[in-house]
Motif scaffolding. Structure first.
Motif: not given
Length: 728
Positions: A264-271
């Motif tokens: 969840e956190v990693a996906g937000r950072v990638r975006d």
């Protein structure tokens, strides 16, 4: 439709051609790297496959293969099986078509796995034709820099939009075709012409044609000489390896590069987007992720292990925010690294930087408030500045954030107040937090109070994975072994320090006496107030916190004693066991014994050694941090000393910290040695003559000493005269 339309389409065509040219030039530069990389990877893969026995093929097929006849035929390794191929395998008695095909398929599967995990290491001490070709191919892209990457991305977007539009618009630009077009087709052509004109004018206003033209020039320039390419690689190896990982597709494991954050956190950072308009250097993949993490999560702690480039990640965040329109940023750090921060920001970004330190710090603060930029100040100075209000501060960066772990101190209260007035805060610390939950909770409380209450002691006790999951919204840490796939690398950092008042007094005395050697070690003459000694202690403690061993080199025995006494005094605070001093007066057998004892220590340790006595004949691969207390007159002395650590058998990257003082003998020596010997040394150091007679490539000790003493006496004499006259 007439002349205006024709001119618009022609301008669009020129812009499209320039975009296509940049894409082609960049593509050829990338292909040159791949072509240079292939023989290196092939050779390393063959060597690795040679070491894998045939019996490993059973593992791939879960034991279904019968390899007895294959082994008895003399084929011992996976590489030999691949070289033999299906035809030769079928000639072996008892091996049929099906078995031969299965054996080759299993061998290819292992070969593919080996190639995917290959990490190319460029050995600067042992250059050979293949690695030289790779370095020269990479230099083209490194020299072109982030502007070329920006140009390529811009060119791709323009080509995608302009290509179809020009196809649609060109009939409208002809002299006769517009007369033949009717209805909807004519309307579409007019709309396409209008859109081409808009895109072309927009690009011209943003300076895109100039950006594309310069990128093509940079990508086609090539390298001057092999030696120049190797020198540049030594100075900027991180940028070379970053490009190499990107082009080869052999970067670190994604989960490791992302600090094992929850999806969840990693996906937000990638975006999160990352604008590099105001940045001068490229980032490694994990560094770009770290910058995005700080932007996406807003108030965070970046806890990467030392040597992974926390400073450049912070600068990347500031550069992005500046591109978004933010004008004011503040960096708070120990006084010992303030000069390094200002130099790094100047070198790696286009941001205005202003030290808010020293007697005129309040005037500098007023200038920063009025004009903006990156203000760099110390923990102590921060207390004297009024905390900004109204959201004017784009980001607060706090380096060595563990300095404010105790909320009761005045520095911690000042940082807390400033953090409360800023929507974005980046704390940086190389000290691992997993076993310091109470300290960590204190830092998080300044950033995200609700999360701080949710982090309990049990998270640290239950292991790093549980800890990282609990603190993922605010904490990101990566370790060298997880993300630097090309280890061992050599990282040089010049640690510039401002001399303390006590240091200055000792230095002035040495200058007045015309004593060159006393000038060189004046920074350690009064240990209780020594700026260099303070920075040395910080580096050692940071290394110890990460379980690393350190070698400290100096030319002077009295400096070694000062360093040893200081380290003995802080040993109980986590600096590790201290060995030495190892000097020329220590018998050779005892020197080796000290090195062996240093290597045998399970945890962190420090070896203090005279640079010429320890720089030849002793191997210190157990260390991964080198501190050089002062610049050396002979560059080969430093090279040989570092080579004692960074050599065959070293399994971690080696970080070299050279302690330098501004405005004095250190700065003059660095200037003179860089200007006179860098390129020549790059040639000579790789020759047999240089290896057998290192003095041949060094500048004259006496001439340098005399010149520096005279210049410093003149400089300080002039300063004294201005001061007595009341002039600034």
């Amino acid at each position: 439709m007439g002349r205006s339309e024709r001119e618009a389409v022609a301008a669009g065509g020129r812009l499209y051609a320039a975009a296509q040219a940049v894409a082609g030039d960049h593509g050829r530069a990338v292909e040159a790297v791949r072509a240079a990389l292939k023989p290196i990877c092939d050779a390393e893969a063959e060597q690795a496959l040679d070491a894998i026995p045939v019996t490993r093929l059973k593992e791939v097929t879960e034991g279904r293969l019968r390899l007895g006849e294959v082994e008895r035929s003399g084929l011992r390794s996976v590489r030999q099986v691949l070289d033999a191929g299906p035809y030769r395998l079928r000639q072996i008695p008892g091996v049929g078509q099906r078995t031969a095909d299965q054996v080759v398929a299993a061998a290819r599967q292992i070969a593919d796995a080996v190639r995917e995990t290959l990490a190319v290491h460029i050995d600067v001490e042992r250059p050979e034709p293949r690695t030289t070709a790779l370095v020269m191919a990479l230099q083209v892209l490194v020299e072109a820099g982030p502007d070329a990457r920006r140009a390529v991305d811009t060119a791709a977007a323009l080509s995608e939009r302009l290509g179809p539009l020009l196809t649609e618009a060109r009939p409208a630009a002809g002299r006769l075709r517009p007369l033949l077009m009717r209805g909807e087709r004519r309307a579409r052509a007019r709309e396409a012409v209008a859109e081409v004109r808009r895109l072309t004018e927009e690009a011209a206003g943003a300076g895109v044609p100039e950006l594309l033209a310069q990128a093509s020039v940079d990508l086609l320039r090539g390298t001057s000489t092999e030696a120049a390419a190797w020198v540049d690689f030594e100075l900027r190896s991180a940028e070379y390896y970053s490009l190499l990982a990107e082009i080869s597709g052999r970067g670190p494991d994604t989960a490791a590069a992302e600090g094992f954050l929850p999806d969840e956190v990693a996906g937000r950072v990638r975006d999160q987007q990352l604008d590099d308009t105001h940045r001068r250097v490229s980032l490694r993949g994990y560094q770009a992720f770290g910058a995005r993490f700080a932007l996406a999560q807003r108030k965070v702690i970046l806890g990467d292990e030392m040597g992974l480039g926390k400073t450049i990640q912070a600068i990347a965040v500031l550069a992005h925010l500046a591109a978004e329109g933010h004008s004011h940023f503040l960096v708070v750090c120990p006084a010992s690294v303030l000069i390094n921060w200002t130099r790094e920001i100047e070198a790696r970004s286009r941001l205005r930087v202003l030290p808010l330190h020293g007697p005129e710090r309040h005037e500098a603060f007023a200038d920063w408030k009025a004009r903006g930029g990156v203000g760099v100040t110390t923990f102590d100075a921060l207390r004297g500045f009024p905390a900004g209000e109204g959201g004017e501060l784009g980001m607060l960066v706090v380096d060595e954030a563990h300095y404010v772990k105790n909320p009761k101190t005045r520095r911690a209260r000042a940082v807390t107040e400033w953090s409360g007035h800023c929507e974005r805060v980046l704390f940086m610390t190389g000290t691992p937090m997993e076993n310091r939950v109470a300290e960590f909770r204190s830092l998080v409380r300044m950033l995200q109070p609700d999360l701080a209450e949710a982090v309990g002691d049990r998270h640290g006790v239950s292991g790093s994975k549980a800890f990282r999951k609990a603190v993922a919204p605010v904490y990101l840490r990566r370790n060298q072994q997880d993300v630097l796939t090309e280890l061992p690398a050599l990282q040089h950092t010049d640690e510039w320090e401002e001399l303390s008042a006590s240091d200055e007094d000792a230095y002035h005395e040495a200058v007045r006496a015309g004593n060159f050697m006393a000038m060189r070690r004046a920074a350690y003459a009064r240990p209780e107030k020594s700026a260099k000694l303070n920075r040395l202690r910080e580096i050692v403690e940071d290394a110890a916190a990460n379980g690393l061993k350190v070698v400290v080199f100096s030319n002077f025995r009295d400096v070694l004693k000062v360093v040893t006494d200081m380290l003995d005094g802080v040993r109980g605070k986590g600096a590790g066991q201290v060995f030495g001093p190892l000097s020329g007066s220590v018998p050779p057998a005892r020197r080796q014994q000290l090195v062996d004892e240093f290597a045998a220590v399970a945890g962190p340790a420090v070896l203090v050694a005279q640079i010429e006595a320890a720089g030849v004949g002793l191997n210190m691969q157990a260390a991964s941090v080198v501190i050089i207390c002062e610049p050396q007159i002979k560059p080969t002395v430093e090279h040989q000393a570092v080579a004692r650590v960074h050599r065959m058998g070293q399994v971690r990257s080696v970080q070299v910290h050279r302690l330098l003082a501004t405005r004095g003998v250190d700065e003059r020596m660095v200037e003179m040695l860089n200007n006179k010997t860098r390129l020549f040394d790059a040639y000579a150091r790789r020759s047999e003559v240089a290896e057998s007679t290192p003095d041949a490539v060094d500048v004259s000790d006496t001439a340098m000493a005399r010149r520096i003493v005279e210049e410093e006496q003149a400089r300080l004499g002039a300063a004294a005269r201005r001061e007595s006259a009341g002039q600034p």
